[in-house]
Design an enzyme around this catalytic site. Structure first.
Site, PDB file in Angstrom:
ATOM      1  CB  CYS A 127       2.087   3.479   3.214  1.00 35.72           C
ATOM      2  SG  CYS A 127       2.438   3.461   5.000  1.00 35.72           S
ATOM      3  CG  HIS A 133       6.752   3.437   2.351  1.00 36.25           C
ATOM      4  ND1 HIS A 133       6.010   4.523   1.958  1.00 36.25           N
ATOM      5  CD2 HIS A 133       6.506   3.265   3.672  1.00 36.25           C
ATOM      6  CE1 HIS A 133       5.352   5.004   2.994  1.00 36.25           C
ATOM      7  NE2 HIS A 133       5.625   4.247   4.044  1.00 36.25           N
ATOM      8  CD  GLU A 135       7.328   5.129  -1.435  1.00 35.90           C
ATOM      9  OE1 GLU A 135       6.986   5.685  -0.371  1.00 35.90           O
ATOM     10  OE2 GLU A 135       6.791   4.093  -1.865  1.00 35.90           O
TER      11      GLU A 135
END
Length: 209
Positions: free
Chosen positions: A79, A189, A191
């Site tokens: 990001c 992202h 994650e």
């Protein structure tokens, strides 16, 4: 061992949780000295580019990241971390780390009519990827058109399109995965992107150093 760079501007908790779910060994620290023996680094980030650069300089992580890349350690920016590895950001007119040639521009700088065309800024939500420019080790096993979770108002604009390994379409072309040598970056992202996102983090953790 993966080192997570904590410079007071990162999406740290979700990255930690993702790596724990993979059973990946990692160290999280606000001190460069604690991460010097790690063989690869994750550089997360959310928020403002100017603030992030101040934090990097105050902690010494700016020079640490440059030296680590020069030594050949794999680096994964996420990001905001995917943006400030470039030279300059329009956000706060900020000089960034300069690890890859290119600039970061606001969506409306690329297309002043993008909002009137129905695209909300920030770009927030799921978007699929178009793979390009050959193989990329962190994209191993990721299918064409896989969906990932984005939250951003600024767009990576590399000097060379050859470093773009995947892009998304959001009114303009959004470079989403970057590789330049041992430097990798995800505008989205991983994650927060479910199984395919975890696969990217797993692939990064298995890179040969």
């Amino acid at each position: 061992m993966i080192g997570i760079v904590d410079y007071n501007a990162g999406n740290i908790t979700s990255v930690e949780r993702a790596l724990k779910s993979l059973g990946t060994d990692f160290i999280l620290s606000k001190k460069p000295a604690d991460l010097k023996d790690c063989d690869r680094l994750i550089f997360p980030g959310v928020g403002d580019a100017a603030y992030a650069m101040v934090q990097l300089k105050e902690t010494g992580f700016d020079d640490f990241l440059r030296k680590s890349v020069e030594e050949g350690k794999p680096l994964l920016g996420i990001c905001l971390g995917s943006q400030i590895i470039f030279q300059h950001s329009e956000e706060g007119d900020t000089e960034c780390l300069g690890l890859i040639k290119g600039n970061i521009r606001h969506f409306e700088s690329l297309d002043k009519d993008i909002v009137s065309k129905g695209f909300k800024i920030p770009h927030m939500g799921w978007n699929n990827l178009n793979l390009q420019n050959g193989d990329c080790p962190i994209l191993k096993g990721i299918p064409e058109k896989a969906d990932f979770y984005f939250v951003h108002s600024y767009v990576i604009c590399p000097e060379s399109d050859s470093v773009i390994k995947a892009s998304a379409d959001y009114g303009v072309k959004v470079p989403a995965v970057i590789q330049s040598g041992n430097i990798f970056a995800c505008q989205f992202h991983p994650e927060k992107s479910g199984a395919v996102g975890l696969s990217i983090l797993k692939n990064f953790g298995e890179l040969k150093c």
